[in-house]
Write an enzyme that holds these catalytic residues in place. Structure first.
Site, mmCIF file in Angstrom:
data_model
loop_
_atom_site.group_PDB
_atom_site.id
_atom_site.type_symbol
_atom_site.label_atom_id
_atom_site.label_comp_id
_atom_site.label_asym_id
_atom_site.label_seq_id
_atom_site.Cartn_x
_atom_site.Cartn_y
_atom_site.Cartn_z
ATOM 1 C CG HIS A 185 17.219 45.193 36.175
ATOM 2 N ND1 HIS A 185 16.274 45.757 35.423
ATOM 3 C CD2 HIS A 185 16.837 43.121 36.601
ATOM 4 C CE1 HIS A 185 14.613 44.950 36.127
ATOM 5 N NE2 HIS A 185 15.538 43.605 36.761
ATOM 6 C CB ALA A 224 25.779 23.185 42.790
ATOM 7 N NE ARG A 235 41.773 32.405 38.158
ATOM 8 C CZ ARG A 235 41.006 31.780 38.602
ATOM 9 N NH1 ARG A 235 39.640 31.931 38.992
ATOM 10 N NH2 ARG A 235 41.798 31.112 39.633
#
Length: 184
Positions: free
Chosen positions: A112, A141, A179
């Protein structure tokens, strides 16, 4: 609607869904889909040989009136999709060969927008961007991969990371936003 009618409708839905899963499993050799896998728009899902999709995974392959026509999900041979993973393929998700997707991962090719404070977020335009996960990638995970990103071959996305931009091949990324921390 009576309780009996509701039970019959539920049973019909379950039987139809099981037929869809069996049809997908028959598409290539060695495909395994847990009975609890949920697939929307299965005609827009391509599975390679040896794919295993574990319990509770949701694969939303697009094809809705609000999504672009080029959407869908493709999962390459010998890839694994972990339990409770969600793939939103409205703009396309391409997962390469021998990819490991750990439990709870979310990969989305749409999100959105929220720039107009006078309009509820749910009424604002969606942003679409295909996601590519190249071969031999491991996604840890509960990681999230956002629209328009590419995860390079041989990379690792650490548990809980949020990928907001492309990951070069052979890198380990962690954090929010993800990163590069070192070479694989």
């Amino acid at each position: 609607m009576s309780r009996m009618s509701m039970l019959l409708d539920d049973l019909r839905h379950r039987v139809a869904h099981r037929r869809i899963l069996l049809g997908l499993e028959a598409g290539a050799e060695g495909i395994r889909l847990d009975r609890s896998v949920h697939v929307r728009s299965p005609d827009r899902l391509v599975l390679g040989a040896g794919v295993f999709i574990d319990a509770g995974a949701v694969l939303h392959c697009g094809g809705m009136e609000w999504s672009p026509s080029e959407g869908g999900i493709s999962i390459g041979p010998h890839s694994y999709i972990g339990p409770n993973t969600t793939l939103f393929g409205a703009a396309g998700i391409d997962i390469g060969k021998s990819v490991l997707i750990s439990p709870g991962v979310v990969i989305t090719s749409h999100q959105h927008t929220y720039s107009d404070r006078d309009v509820p977020i749910r009424l604002q335009p969606l942003r679409f961007g295909p996601v590519v996960v190249e071969q031999d990638v491991w996604v840890g995970a509960n990681a999230t991969i956002l629209p328009g990103t590419r995860i390079g071959q041989g990379s690792i996305v650490g548990a809980g990371a949020v990928v907001t931009r492309d990951v070069p091949p052979g890198k380990l990324v962690i954090g929010i936003p993800a990163r590069v921390v070192h070479e694989r």
